[in-house]
Scaffold this active site. Structure first.
Site, PDB file in Angstrom:
ATOM      1  N   ARG A  91       7.477 -55.176  62.145  1.00 54.52           N
ATOM      2  CA  ARG A  91       8.228 -54.194  61.357  1.00 54.52           C
ATOM      3  C   ARG A  91       7.638 -54.032  59.968  1.00 54.52           C
ATOM      4  O   ARG A  91       8.298 -53.524  59.071  1.00 54.52           O
ATOM      5  CB  ARG A  91       9.706 -54.595  61.258  1.00 54.52           C
ATOM      6  N   LYS A 111       7.735 -53.178  54.488  1.00 47.41           N
ATOM      7  CA  LYS A 111       8.553 -53.861  55.486  1.00 47.41           C
ATOM      8  C   LYS A 111       9.705 -52.958  55.913  1.00 47.41           C
ATOM      9  O   LYS A 111      10.436 -52.437  55.070  1.00 47.41           O
ATOM     10  CB  LYS A 111       9.091 -55.162  54.890  1.00 47.41           C
ATOM     11  N   ASP A 250       3.848 -68.847  61.859  1.00 45.32           N
ATOM     12  CA  ASP A 250       3.565 -67.455  61.487  1.00 45.32           C
ATOM     13  C   ASP A 250       4.245 -67.071  60.178  1.00 45.32           C
ATOM     14  O   ASP A 250       4.017 -65.963  59.668  1.00 45.32           O
ATOM     15  CB  ASP A 250       3.988 -66.491  62.605  1.00 45.32           C
ATOM     16  N   ASN A 251       5.036 -67.972  59.620  1.00 45.20           N
ATOM     17  CA  ASN A 251       5.655 -67.748  58.305  1.00 45.20           C
ATOM     18  C   ASN A 251       5.008 -68.610  57.217  1.00 45.20           C
ATOM     19  O   ASN A 251       5.566 -68.741  56.132  1.00 45.20           O
ATOM     20  CB  ASN A 251       7.153 -68.050  58.352  1.00 45.20           C
TER      21      ASN A 251
END
Length: 489
Positions: A91, A111, A250-251
């Site tokens: 997103r 975003k 992934d963060n």
């Protein structure tokens, strides 16, 4: 003349092979309008201090400058300890890069821009609620001096977005030195694309760690840098009482910057095993687990780098993590307590302090700030935070006796005023408590964005006394300590 004429734009990530991303055009929302514009940050890139329609059109994806080349990054990652190959910008879009007045290159990231090939079952949208939280928290962290992405702009819309209920779609413009994550390296490792893995490592060194290129093994030097940057970030989180909530690989930023704000929280009452994400049923990402999880994530990155770096070098870097973390954390906590010298019984003093705070459910931020006010207020203000004042008095006298052993630059006893003045520069009076964020969200959902602006202004200078905003430094109400925050956004 366009507002973008004074901005140096580039699309260097777009020059990478297309296996790294997919070109995607933003899908505009309905009736977009401004919620907030970060004038201070905008000036760093020679953007206008006041937002205008041209900026709104460009940053909402309705009429972008020709120099923009939007794309969705592809990556993978471990989510709650389980590898997921099917990740990427679901997103968010990297619009372009822009150069600051200091010559540094930053990503412009939108975003909530709509569907991408990596949206999976999602709609590619962001809601006003979570976008306000990220806008405020990234700026709060910057005010605290903690490595973080920044928020340039926040926009609302009339586009309905469905989560647990119907909400309003929003857009957040995020600025970061990089959006490259641990998960980027994992994607190329697990898919066997080792040449692309090497190219990614080469670009990270070229763009962010150029000094590593001069080392005998640049890739090992790169990993050492990532380990230290991550250790420093985690130490900052623990020292200020920040819980991230979703420390998936992934963060995790390759630069050790706080990234992807979701169900975060700052501690109210001190609780070492505090869980801020109500979807974290096992407590994997509890506050006291963050140092361990960061090491786990670094180990996952080490595995991904194994085609480039010798195992012994990876293990050596990982083995240094705890020492680096403890060193950073110790320095931060000593500054918070005004203790510059290292004495034998300091460890017990710290451990007993944390034990007291937890046992008596004492507000962490208020306690640390009140200690830094002892040159102004009587000791009673500290003691009143505790149910068992006698136990608190015993610890406080130990602490004050310890403070008497501090010396100034010329070897003379450090005065209470000097010590406390220094402590106030590192112990915030204002933090983004969840209930404050929620009050701002409640107003914003009714079309009133004044509280978003007010909080953003207060949190820019969290260490300073702001008499007109004393209410924002008060202890939270009971309902404000029990807000449940999920990953839903």
């Amino acid at each position: 003349m366009s507002v973008w004429d004074s901005v140096t734009l580039s699309t260097r990530f777009r020059a990478m092979p297309e296996v790294f991303y997919t070109p995607v055009e933003p899908q505009p929302l309905l009736n977009v309008g401004w919620v907030a514009w970060n004038a201070e940050l905008a000036r760093q890139f020679d953007l206008p201090a006041q937002p205008n329609d041209e900026l709104l059109q460009a940053l909402s994806g309705q009429a972008m400058p020709e120099a923009f080349a939007p794309l969705a990054m592809k990556y993978a990652g471990h989510q709650f300890g389980v590898y997921n190959p099917d990740l990427g910008d679901g997103r968010g879009l990297l619009l372009a890069e822009m150069r600051s007045r200091q010559g540094e290159v930053f990503d412009i990231h939108l975003k909530g821009a709509g569907l991408t090939p990596y949206s999976r079952m999602g709609d590619g949208r962001a809601v006003l609620r979570s976008s306000i939280r990220e806008y405020l928290c990234s700026e709060a962290m910057a005010g605290l001096g903690i490595a973080t992405t920044r928020a340039l702009a926040l926009m609302h819309s009339d586009t309905p977005v469905y989560r647990e209920k119907q909400e309003r779609g929003a857009l957040l413009v995020r600025v970061a030195q990089s959006h490259i994550r641990f998960g980027h390296f994992e994607y190329f490792f697990y898919t066997g694309q080792h040449e692309e893995l090497r190219l990614l490592a080469d670009k990270v060194i070229e763009w962010y760690f150029p000094h590593c290129a001069d080392e005998a093994d640049p890739y090992a030097a790169l990993f050492n840098q990532v380990v230290d940057h991550t250790a420093q970030m985690i130490a900052q989180w623990q020292a200020v009482g920040f819980a991230h909530g979703v420390m998936n690989t992934d963060n995790m930023s390759i630069l050790g910057q706080t990234f992807d704000y979701g169900p975060f929280a700052f501690l109210d009452d001190y609780q070492s095993d505090f869980i801020c994400n109500h979807s974290d049923y096992q407590g994997r990402y509890a506050f006291d687990q963050q140092p361990r999880v960061a090491l786990w994530n670094l180990s996952a990155l080490a595995q991904a780098l194994s085609p480039l770096v010798e195992r012994s070098d990876l293990e050596a870097a990982l083995s240094a993590y705890e020492t680096q973390l403890n060193g950073h954390f110790s320095a931060l906590m000593r500054a918070k307590l005004g203790l510059n010298r290292r004495l034998e019984n300091d460890g017990a003093l710290f451990d007993d302090m944390f034990g007291l705070l937890e046992k008596h459910k004492v507000d962490y931020t208020r306690f640390m700030r009140q200690l830094s006010e002892l040159d102004r207020d009587a000791q009673q203000a500290v003691l009143d935070l505790f149910i068992d004042r006698e136990a608190a008095q015993t610890w406080l006298q130990r602490y004050l006796s310890r403070c008497e052993q501090e010396l100034d630059a010329v070897g003379q006893p450090l005065s209470s005023g000097e010590r406390c003045s220094a402590m106030r520069r590192v112990n915030p009076k204002y933090i983004l408590r969840n209930y404050l964020a929620q009050l701002a969200i409640d107003k914003a959902e009714q079309g009133d964005f004044s509280e978003v602006h007010r909080l953003a202004e207060i949190l820019k200078t969290p260490f300073e006394d702001q008499p007109q905003y004393e209410d924002y430094a008060r202890l939270p109400p009971e309902w404000g300590k029990k807000l449940e925050i999920s990953c839903s956004s």
